[in-house]
Every structure is written in structure tokens, then in C-alpha cells.
Design a protein around this motif. Structure first.
Motif, PDB file in Angstrom:
ATOM      1  N   LEU A   3       0.783  -1.228   0.000  1.00  0.00           N
ATOM      2  CA  LEU A   3       0.000   0.000   0.000  1.00  0.00           C
ATOM      3  C   LEU A   3       0.825   1.294   0.000  1.00  0.00           C
ATOM      4  O   LEU A   3       0.677   2.111  -0.907  1.00  0.00           O
ATOM      5  CB  LEU A   3      -0.951  -0.021   1.195  1.00  0.00           C
ATOM      6  N   ILE A   4       1.675   1.508   0.973  1.00  0.00           N
ATOM      7  CA  ILE A   4       2.383   2.788   1.113  1.00  0.00           C
ATOM      8  C   ILE A   4       3.317   3.071  -0.079  1.00  0.00           C
ATOM      9  O   ILE A   4       3.250   4.165  -0.651  1.00  0.00           O
ATOM     10  CB  ILE A   4       3.157   2.846   2.456  1.00  0.00           C
ATOM     11  N   PRO A   5       4.179   2.137  -0.493  1.00  0.00           N
ATOM     12  CA  PRO A   5       5.030   2.429  -1.659  1.00  0.00           C
ATOM     13  C   PRO A   5       4.229   2.667  -2.936  1.00  0.00           C
ATOM     14  O   PRO A   5       4.627   3.495  -3.762  1.00  0.00           O
ATOM     15  CB  PRO A   5       5.896   1.182  -1.795  1.00  0.00           C
ATOM     16  N   ILE A   7       1.260   4.080  -3.114  1.00  0.00           N
ATOM     17  CA  ILE A   7       0.721   5.442  -3.013  1.00  0.00           C
ATOM     18  C   ILE A   7       1.824   6.471  -3.280  1.00  0.00           C
ATOM     19  O   ILE A   7       1.597   7.464  -3.978  1.00  0.00           O
ATOM     20  CB  ILE A   7       0.071   5.668  -1.635  1.00  0.00           C
ATOM     21  N   ILE A   8       3.023   6.230  -2.768  1.00  0.00           N
ATOM     22  CA  ILE A   8       4.142   7.153  -3.007  1.00  0.00           C
ATOM     23  C   ILE A   8       4.482   7.214  -4.486  1.00  0.00           C
ATOM     24  O   ILE A   8       4.664   8.296  -5.054  1.00  0.00           O
ATOM     25  CB  ILE A   8       5.362   6.747  -2.158  1.00  0.00           C
ATOM     26  N   ALA A   9       4.557   6.052  -5.136  1.00  0.00           N
ATOM     27  CA  ALA A   9       4.856   6.015  -6.573  1.00  0.00           C
ATOM     28  C   ALA A   9       3.763   6.718  -7.368  1.00  0.00           C
ATOM     29  O   ALA A   9       4.049   7.486  -8.300  1.00  0.00           O
ATOM     30  CB  ALA A   9       5.016   4.568  -7.034  1.00  0.00           C
ATOM     31  N   PHE A  10       2.518   6.470  -6.987  1.00  0.00           N
ATOM     32  CA  PHE A  10       1.385   7.115  -7.661  1.00  0.00           C
ATOM     33  C   PHE A  10       1.476   8.632  -7.544  1.00  0.00           C
ATOM     34  O   PHE A  10       1.355   9.356  -8.536  1.00  0.00           O
ATOM     35  CB  PHE A  10       0.074   6.598  -7.070  1.00  0.00           C
ATOM     36  N   LEU A  11       1.684   9.133  -6.331  1.00  0.00           N
ATOM     37  CA  LEU A  11       1.733  10.584  -6.115  1.00  0.00           C
ATOM     38  C   LEU A  11       2.926  11.232  -6.814  1.00  0.00           C
ATOM     39  O   LEU A  11       2.813  12.344  -7.349  1.00  0.00           O
ATOM     40  CB  LEU A  11       1.750  10.890  -4.614  1.00  0.00           C
ATOM     41  N   TYR A  12       4.070  10.544  -6.828  1.00  0.00           N
ATOM     42  CA  TYR A  12       5.252  11.099  -7.503  1.00  0.00           C
ATOM     43  C   TYR A  12       5.003  11.193  -9.007  1.00  0.00           C
ATOM     44  O   TYR A  12       5.302  12.213  -9.633  1.00  0.00           O
ATOM     45  CB  TYR A  12       6.480  10.234  -7.204  1.00  0.00           C
ATOM     46  N   GLU A  13       4.431  10.145  -9.582  1.00  0.00           N
ATOM     47  CA  GLU A  13       4.121  10.176 -11.012  1.00  0.00           C
ATOM     48  C   GLU A  13       3.042  11.207 -11.314  1.00  0.00           C
ATOM     49  O   GLU A  13       3.091  11.870 -12.350  1.00  0.00           O
ATOM     50  CB  GLU A  13       3.685   8.798 -11.496  1.00  0.00           C
ATOM     51  N   VAL A  42      11.570   0.680  -8.728  1.00  0.00           N
ATOM     52  CA  VAL A  42      12.352  -0.510  -8.384  1.00  0.00           C
ATOM     53  C   VAL A  42      12.065  -0.929  -6.941  1.00  0.00           C
ATOM     54  O   VAL A  42      11.921  -2.123  -6.651  1.00  0.00           O
ATOM     55  CB  VAL A  42      13.863  -0.265  -8.613  1.00  0.00           C
ATOM     56  N   ILE A  43      11.968   0.034  -6.041  1.00  0.00           N
ATOM     57  CA  ILE A  43      11.644  -0.274  -4.640  1.00  0.00           C
ATOM     58  C   ILE A  43      10.266  -0.923  -4.543  1.00  0.00           C
ATOM     59  O   ILE A  43      10.086  -1.927  -3.838  1.00  0.00           O
ATOM     60  CB  ILE A  43      11.728   0.993  -3.760  1.00  0.00           C
ATOM     61  N   VAL A  44       9.286  -0.379  -5.276  1.00  0.00           N
ATOM     62  CA  VAL A  44       7.944  -0.967  -5.270  1.00  0.00           C
ATOM     63  C   VAL A  44       8.007  -2.397  -5.802  1.00  0.00           C
ATOM     64  O   VAL A  44       7.389  -3.308  -5.247  1.00  0.00           O
ATOM     65  CB  VAL A  44       6.957  -0.109  -6.102  1.00  0.00           C
ATOM     66  N   LEU A  45       8.776  -2.618  -6.859  1.00  0.00           N
ATOM     67  CA  LEU A  45       8.895  -3.959  -7.432  1.00  0.00           C
ATOM     68  C   LEU A  45       9.526  -4.940  -6.441  1.00  0.00           C
ATOM     69  O   LEU A  45       9.027  -6.050  -6.255  1.00  0.00           O
ATOM     70  CB  LEU A  45       9.720  -3.918  -8.724  1.00  0.00           C
ATOM     71  N   VAL A  46      10.589  -4.520  -5.785  1.00  0.00           N
ATOM     72  CA  VAL A  46      11.248  -5.395  -4.806  1.00  0.00           C
ATOM     73  C   VAL A  46      10.297  -5.729  -3.661  1.00  0.00           C
ATOM     74  O   VAL A  46      10.192  -6.891  -3.242  1.00  0.00           O
ATOM     75  CB  VAL A  46      12.547  -4.740  -4.270  1.00  0.00           C
TER      76      VAL A  46
END
Length: 102
Positions: A3-5, A7-13, A42-46
Motif C-alpha cells: 500500500l504505502i510504496p 501510493i508514493i509512486a502514484f503521487l510522484y508520477e 524498483v523499490i515498489v517492485l522489490v
């Protein structure tokens, strides 16, 4: 879905997809904002490998991020990545994976 990563990836994009602001961030950072986006994906993928959640959107985002340095195409790609994360987020909510994450 982690969830948290996500949301972070979504907001950054989403931030980079705003036409004038995203372009100013890109030019102002000397395009290092793309490196930051790549690291986030990459962090989200890991983390998704660790948790066993779907890996499709982070892999797609990593591949597409490599093309976002092209000005107009980059804007469209950022929008596509935002939509993909948005859909992925709500599909993950429907599967009840949020309860397993916490």
C-alpha cells in the motif's frame, strides 16, 4: 499490493504528470527526477516480490520511465503510469490485500 510504496509512486508520477510543473521539475533537476522515479518503481517492485503481490505495474513503470526523457511523450507516459497505479490500487483493494499488508 504493497500500500504505502504504491501510493508514493502514484503521487510522484502524478506530480510529474502535471504539464508545466512536471516539466519545470524535470528541467530544474537536470532530469534527475527521472532517476528518482526509476528508483521508486524498483523499490515498489522489490517490495512486491517480497510480499507476493502483482508485479505488472512496477515492471511496466520501470520500462516506461526509461522513455520519459522525451518531452511530450514523457508527459503522456507519466499519465499512463498514474492510471496504471490507480487501477492497480483499486484492484488490490477489491482483493482484500490491504488487510494482509498491515
Amino acid at each position: 499490493m504493497f500500500l504505502i510504496p504504491t501510493i508514493i509512486a502514484f503521487l510522484y508520477e502524478l506530480l510529474l504528470a502535471i504539464p508545466i510543473l512536471g516539466g519545470a521539475i524535470m528541467i530544474g533537476s537536470g532530469y534527475s527526477a527521472l532517476t528518482t522515479a526509476l528508483v521508486i518503481h524498483v523499490i515498489v517492485l522489490v517490495l512486491r516480490f517480497v510480499t507476493g503481490h502483482s508485479k505488472i505495474v512496477p515492471i511496466l513503470a520501470i520500462i516506461l520511465t526509461l522513455l520519459t526523457w522525451i518531452p511530450i511523450l514523457g508527459w503522456v507516459i507519466h499519465i499512463l503510469i498514474v492510471v496504471a497505479y490507480f487501477i492497480d490500487f483499486f484492484i488490490g483493494l477489491g482483493k482484500g490485500s490491504v488487510q494482509r499488508d498491515f
